[in-house]
Write an enzyme that holds these catalytic residues in place. Structure first.
Site, mmCIF file in Angstrom:
data_model
loop_
_atom_site.group_PDB
_atom_site.id
_atom_site.type_symbol
_atom_site.label_atom_id
_atom_site.label_comp_id
_atom_site.label_asym_id
_atom_site.label_seq_id
_atom_site.Cartn_x
_atom_site.Cartn_y
_atom_site.Cartn_z
ATOM 1 C CG ASP A 1 -2.776 -4.330 -2.796
ATOM 2 O OD1 ASP A 1 -2.395 -3.290 -2.232
ATOM 3 O OD2 ASP A 1 -3.886 -4.435 -3.347
ATOM 4 N NE ARG B 1 -3.149 -8.578 -4.664
ATOM 5 C CZ ARG B 1 -4.183 -8.830 -3.896
ATOM 6 N NH1 ARG B 1 -4.427 -10.079 -3.507
ATOM 7 N NH2 ARG B 1 -4.982 -7.864 -3.488
ATOM 8 N NE ARG C 1 -4.428 -6.720 4.194
ATOM 9 C CZ ARG C 1 -5.315 -5.988 3.531
ATOM 10 N NH1 ARG C 1 -6.618 -6.252 3.645
ATOM 11 N NH2 ARG C 1 -4.926 -4.992 2.771
ATOM 12 C CE LYS D 1 -2.747 -1.751 2.096
ATOM 13 N NZ LYS D 1 -2.748 -2.393 0.776
ATOM 14 C CG HIS D 2 -7.441 0.053 4.462
ATOM 15 N ND1 HIS D 2 -6.822 -1.013 5.097
ATOM 16 C CD2 HIS D 2 -7.377 -0.220 3.133
ATOM 17 C CE1 HIS D 2 -6.429 -1.903 4.198
ATOM 18 N NE2 HIS D 2 -6.740 -1.465 2.997
ATOM 19 C CG HIS E 1 -12.154 -6.938 -0.196
ATOM 20 N ND1 HIS E 1 -11.525 -6.823 1.025
ATOM 21 C CD2 HIS E 1 -11.233 -6.590 -1.128
ATOM 22 C CE1 HIS E 1 -10.275 -6.434 0.835
ATOM 23 N NE2 HIS E 1 -10.071 -6.282 -0.456
ATOM 24 C CG ASP F 1 -9.517 0.099 -0.611
ATOM 25 O OD1 ASP F 1 -8.868 -0.458 -1.514
ATOM 26 O OD2 ASP F 1 -9.740 -0.436 0.484
#
Length: 344
Positions: free
Chosen positions: A60, A68, A132, A162-163, A175, A247
Site C-alpha cells: 500500500d 509504507r 485518501r 478500492k473499496h 480496521h 481486503d
C-alpha cells in the site's frame, strides 16, 4: 490463494516455506519490513531467489498517511490534495498523473509488482478513508482519479480500485470494527458505485478490492464476503472481468464472517480470487491447513496477469530529469497539503 505478510526486516526459513505453499500467491510488505532502500532491495532479492515460484509482491503505497516506504522515497501527497490545492481542474489531473507515474516507477525499481491503488471511495468523513479519497463529487474525482490511473498504467502497473462499492459514507473504520451503511440501495448505486462503474467500462481497472462494510439495505454480509456484491453486481451487472482481492481478512471489519478459515471460505465462495490475510501468522497456518478449496491451474495462473512486465533501475530512474522534476514538485505539494490541513 493468499497474500500474506512477513514479520520483520529479514525473512526466516519458516516464512520462505509458507510463501512457497501452493495456496500462497503473494506477499504484502509493510513499514516494519523497511530500514532503508539497500536493505529492502536485498530482502526482495532474497525472497525472489528462495521462493522459486512467481510471487506477487505488493504494497500500500498510496501517498499521504498510507505510504509504507518513506525515507529515501518521494513523499507523496494524499489524494485529496490534488483537487483541493489545484487552481484549476486540469492542474489537479496533471498532478495526479505525476503521482501515479512516480509511485509506480519507484515500486517497479524495487521489484515490487503492484501498489493497491487507487482509492475510489467518495467523501472524507470516514475514519478509514479521510484524505485518501480524491474528493466528494463524482464529477470532480473521475478526471483526477483517471489521471492517477493513467500515470500507473504508463509505467505498466496493474490498478486496483478500492473499496467496492464504496467505503466513504460510513464513519466507522473497518480496521477496528464492522461498519454498517444503512442508506438506500439507490443512493449507493447512484453515487458510491459510479467511479467503479466508470473505470470498469473504460477497462482501466486490473483488480478491485471490496470493502468490509455491510450495506444493510442490499445484503446482510460485508461486501468482501457477499455473493450479491461480487457476483451479481460486480461480475454480472458491471461486467468486471479482472481480479477481485479481498481486503485484509485480519481486520476487525471481517469478524462477522467467523474465524480466519471461515472468513477465507466465505470470501472465496463470494467470488474473491486472492485473499489478503495480514498480521495473523497463526491465522495463515489455520487457513493453509484447513482450506479445502483447491484452485485449478487456470485460477493459479490468473494472478500472474498482475505482475510487473518491465524492469526499472533505480539509479537510472533517479538520474532522469523527469523523475527529479516530478519528485521535487510532488514533495512540495505534500508540504503544502500538510500546511493546508493545519489551517482548515
Amino acid at each position: 490463494m493468499l497474500i500474506i505478510d512477513i514479520k520483520g526486516t529479514e525473512i526466516s526459513q519458516q516464512e520462505i516455506e509458507i510463501l512457497s505453499h501452493p495456496l500462497v500467491a503473494g506477499l504484502i510488505l509493510f513499514s516494519r519490513n523497511f530500514v532503508d532502500k539497500a536493505q529492502l532491495t536485498a530482502l526482495i532479492k532474497e525472497i525472489r531467489q528462495k521462493v522459486t515460484k512467481p510471487l506477487l509482491i505488493t504494497i500500500d503505497q498510496e501517498g499521504g498517511r498510507v505510504q509504507r516506504f518513506r525515507e529515501g522515497f518521494t513523499r507523496l501527497p494524499a489524494m485529496q490534495a490534488f483537487g483541493q490545492l489545484a487552481k484549476h481542474p486540469q492542474e489537479a489531473i496533471i498532478w495526479a498523473k505525476q503521482a501515479g507515474w512516480l509511485m509506480a516507477a519507484e515500486m517497479f525499481a524495487l521489484d515490487i509488482d503492484l501498489s493497491f491503488a487507487p482509492v475510489l471511495d467518495l467523501g472524507h468523513k470516514c475514519k478509514a478513508i479521510g484524505d485518501r479519497s480524491f474528493g466528494e463529487k463524482v464529477t470532480q474525482i473521475l478526471p483526477i482519479a483517471e489521471g492517477f490511473i493513467d500515470g500507473m498504467r504508463e509505467i505498466g502497473m496493474a490498478t486496483t480500485g478500492k473499496h467496492f462499492p464504496g467505503h466513504g459514507q460510513v464513519i466507522a473504520d473497518s480496521h477496528l470494527e464492522t461498519p454498517f451503511d444503512e442508506r438506500a440501495k439507490a443512493n449507493i448505486f447512484n453515487y458510491d458505485i459510479q467511479p467503479f462503474e466508470y473505470f470498469i467500462a473504460k477497462n482501466k481497472l486490473s483488480a478491485i478490492m471490496p470493502a468490509h462494510v455491510v450495506y444493510t439495505q442490499c445484503d446482510p454480509h460485508p461486501a468482501s464476503g457477499s455473493t450479491y456484491w461480487l457476483q451479481q453486481v460486480l461480475r454480472q451487472q458491471l461486467q468486471f472481468k479482472g481480479i477481485i482481492f479481498s481486503d485484509d481478512l485480519g481486520m476487525q471489519g471481517a469478524n462477522l464472517m467467523g474465524n480466519f478459515l471461515q472468513r477465507s471460505e466465505q470470501a472465496i465462495n463470494a467470488g474473491c480470487d486472492l485473499l489478503l490475510l495480514c498480521n495473523q501468522p497463526e491465522g495463515v497456518i489455520e487457513v493453509l491447513n484447513g482450506l479445502t478449496y483447491q484452485p485449478n491451474k487456470l485460477e493459479q495462473q490468473k494472478y500472474l496477469t498482475l505482475k510487473k512486465r518491465r524492469t526499472i533501475d533505480f539509479q537510472q530512474l533517479a538520474s532522469s530529469p523527469r523523475y527529479q522534476q516530478t519528485k521535487q514538485h510532488l514533495e512540495q505539494l505534500h508540504e503544502c497539503w500538510l500546511e493546508w490541513q493545519t489551517t482548515h
